[in-house]
Write a protein that holds these residues in place. Sequence first.
Motif, PDB file in Angstrom:
ATOM      1  N   LEU A  26     -19.663  44.158 -25.295  1.00  0.00           N
ATOM      2  CA  LEU A  26     -20.664  44.454 -26.287  1.00  0.00           C
ATOM      3  C   LEU A  26     -21.273  45.688 -26.243  1.00  0.00           C
ATOM      4  O   LEU A  26     -21.886  46.329 -27.104  1.00  0.00           O
ATOM      5  CB  LEU A  26     -21.751  43.477 -25.883  1.00  0.00           C
ATOM      6  CG  LEU A  26     -21.296  41.811 -26.319  1.00  0.00           C
ATOM      7  CD1 LEU A  26     -22.194  40.875 -25.798  1.00  0.00           C
ATOM      8  CD2 LEU A  26     -21.019  41.705 -27.680  1.00  0.00           C
ATOM      9  N   LEU A  27     -21.452  46.690 -24.975  1.00  0.00           N
ATOM     10  CA  LEU A  27     -21.784  47.792 -24.632  1.00  0.00           C
ATOM     11  C   LEU A  27     -20.935  48.871 -25.318  1.00  0.00           C
ATOM     12  O   LEU A  27     -21.500  49.931 -25.626  1.00  0.00           O
ATOM     13  CB  LEU A  27     -21.942  48.242 -23.153  1.00  0.00           C
ATOM     14  CG  LEU A  27     -23.197  47.759 -22.713  1.00  0.00           C
ATOM     15  CD1 LEU A  27     -23.254  48.016 -20.978  1.00  0.00           C
ATOM     16  CD2 LEU A  27     -24.227  48.557 -23.341  1.00  0.00           C
ATOM     17  N   THR A  28     -19.868  48.443 -25.918  1.00  0.00           N
ATOM     18  CA  THR A  28     -18.907  49.448 -26.165  1.00  0.00           C
ATOM     19  C   THR A  28     -19.739  49.864 -27.815  1.00  0.00           C
ATOM     20  O   THR A  28     -19.084  50.870 -28.199  1.00  0.00           O
ATOM     21  CB  THR A  28     -17.568  49.027 -26.501  1.00  0.00           C
ATOM     22  OG1 THR A  28     -17.522  47.845 -27.511  1.00  0.00           O
ATOM     23  CG2 THR A  28     -16.915  48.750 -25.336  1.00  0.00           C
ATOM     24  N   ARG A  29     -20.569  48.957 -28.450  1.00  0.00           N
ATOM     25  CA  ARG A  29     -21.016  49.391 -29.690  1.00  0.00           C
ATOM     26  C   ARG A  29     -21.920  50.502 -29.612  1.00  0.00           C
ATOM     27  O   ARG A  29     -21.879  51.499 -30.420  1.00  0.00           O
ATOM     28  CB  ARG A  29     -22.147  48.214 -30.110  1.00  0.00           C
ATOM     29  CG  ARG A  29     -22.971  48.633 -31.161  1.00  0.00           C
ATOM     30  CD  ARG A  29     -23.665  47.172 -31.439  1.00  0.00           C
ATOM     31  NE  ARG A  29     -24.818  47.583 -32.461  1.00  0.00           N
ATOM     32  CZ  ARG A  29     -25.883  48.058 -32.343  1.00  0.00           C
ATOM     33  NH1 ARG A  29     -26.343  48.424 -30.980  1.00  0.00           N
ATOM     34  NH2 ARG A  29     -26.652  48.272 -33.127  1.00  0.00           N
ATOM     35  N   GLY A  76     -27.910  42.925 -18.012  1.00  0.00           N
ATOM     36  CA  GLY A  76     -28.916  42.324 -18.702  1.00  0.00           C
ATOM     37  C   GLY A  76     -30.127  43.270 -19.171  1.00  0.00           C
ATOM     38  O   GLY A  76     -30.823  43.040 -20.162  1.00  0.00           O
ATOM     39  N   VAL A  77     -29.947  44.439 -18.378  1.00  0.00           N
ATOM     40  CA  VAL A  77     -31.032  45.674 -18.903  1.00  0.00           C
ATOM     41  C   VAL A  77     -30.470  46.321 -19.914  1.00  0.00           C
ATOM     42  O   VAL A  77     -31.183  46.883 -21.115  1.00  0.00           O
ATOM     43  CB  VAL A  77     -31.499  46.309 -17.502  1.00  0.00           C
ATOM     44  CG1 VAL A  77     -32.243  47.409 -18.265  1.00  0.00           C
ATOM     45  CG2 VAL A  77     -32.059  45.468 -16.804  1.00  0.00           C
ATOM     46  N   MET A  78     -29.317  46.695 -20.010  1.00  0.00           N
ATOM     47  CA  MET A  78     -28.606  47.696 -20.809  1.00  0.00           C
ATOM     48  C   MET A  78     -28.376  47.075 -22.285  1.00  0.00           C
ATOM     49  O   MET A  78     -28.430  47.744 -23.302  1.00  0.00           O
ATOM     50  CB  MET A  78     -27.482  48.174 -20.498  1.00  0.00           C
ATOM     51  CG  MET A  78     -27.611  49.019 -19.118  1.00  0.00           C
ATOM     52  SD  MET A  78     -26.131  49.788 -18.576  1.00  0.00           S
ATOM     53  CE  MET A  78     -26.056  51.023 -19.703  1.00  0.00           C
ATOM     54  N   LEU A  79     -28.190  45.755 -22.336  1.00  0.00           N
ATOM     55  CA  LEU A  79     -27.663  45.036 -23.651  1.00  0.00           C
ATOM     56  C   LEU A  79     -28.910  45.237 -24.663  1.00  0.00           C
ATOM     57  O   LEU A  79     -28.872  45.561 -25.741  1.00  0.00           O
ATOM     58  CB  LEU A  79     -27.046  43.797 -23.430  1.00  0.00           C
ATOM     59  CG  LEU A  79     -25.807  43.735 -23.049  1.00  0.00           C
ATOM     60  CD1 LEU A  79     -25.016  42.366 -22.993  1.00  0.00           C
ATOM     61  CD2 LEU A  79     -24.705  44.358 -24.253  1.00  0.00           C
ATOM     62  N   PRO A  80     -30.177  44.736 -24.161  1.00  0.00           N
ATOM     63  CA  PRO A  80     -31.143  44.837 -25.187  1.00  0.00           C
ATOM     64  C   PRO A  80     -31.656  46.274 -25.429  1.00  0.00           C
ATOM     65  O   PRO A  80     -31.909  46.505 -26.540  1.00  0.00           O
ATOM     66  CB  PRO A  80     -32.478  44.179 -24.291  1.00  0.00           C
ATOM     67  CG  PRO A  80     -31.765  43.348 -23.258  1.00  0.00           C
ATOM     68  CD  PRO A  80     -30.321  43.954 -22.890  1.00  0.00           C
ATOM     69  N   LEU A  81     -31.391  47.179 -24.422  1.00  0.00           N
ATOM     70  CA  LEU A  81     -31.694  48.549 -24.730  1.00  0.00           C
ATOM     71  C   LEU A  81     -30.761  49.069 -25.759  1.00  0.00           C
ATOM     72  O   LEU A  81     -30.957  49.783 -26.612  1.00  0.00           O
ATOM     73  CB  LEU A  81     -31.630  49.550 -23.558  1.00  0.00           C
ATOM     74  CG  LEU A  81     -32.781  49.387 -22.730  1.00  0.00           C
ATOM     75  CD1 LEU A  81     -32.278  49.886 -21.407  1.00  0.00           C
ATOM     76  CD2 LEU A  81     -33.943  49.639 -23.352  1.00  0.00           C
ATOM     77  N   SER A  82     -29.455  48.522 -25.656  1.00  0.00           N
ATOM     78  CA  SER A  82     -28.303  49.124 -26.553  1.00  0.00           C
ATOM     79  C   SER A  82     -28.605  48.471 -28.082  1.00  0.00           C
ATOM     80  O   SER A  82     -28.562  49.144 -28.965  1.00  0.00           O
ATOM     81  CB  SER A  82     -26.984  48.542 -26.259  1.00  0.00           C
ATOM     82  OG  SER A  82     -26.170  49.039 -27.043  1.00  0.00           O
TER      83      SER A  82
END
Length: 148
Positions: A26-29, A76-82
């Motif tokens: 999901l972070l690859t977005r 859990g922190v990085m996905l909402p920021l992304s």
Amino acid sequence: MKQKQKKISLIVALVSAVIVAAGGVLLTRSIVWLGWTFFGLSLALLVFFIVSLKKNFDSLIKLTLFIYVFGVLLIGVMLPLSYTGALDYFVNLNVVELQEIVGNSKYSEIIFIVLQFLQVTFLPLPSTITTMVGAALFRWDSIIYTLI
């Protein structure tokens, strides 16, 4: 390690591996290399965990589980920021813009000193990162701030 503890550890590791790997995809977005790094490291860590489990290396099993829990928290922190776009803002920010933002704050030195104190005593932040940020923002003064 007891058989029941091994099963619980394996379940926790498998669930964590799936969460970290899926979070990496999901972070690859937002940041492609970081997302695929999370994905690959999650799978490599799972293989390492299974080998440690078969060889009964209790300390390595505990270390692997700790890394997975930290990875789940980081995802859990990085996905909402992304997905809110905040991560893109910080990734595209250069040092000059960051110096201007921090330079406009009259409490920036105090915040940096407190952050350095917290980094050593409470927060799980690597000192290298906070010291490099301090050096980029405050130049030679960061040495004094870090020593305080």
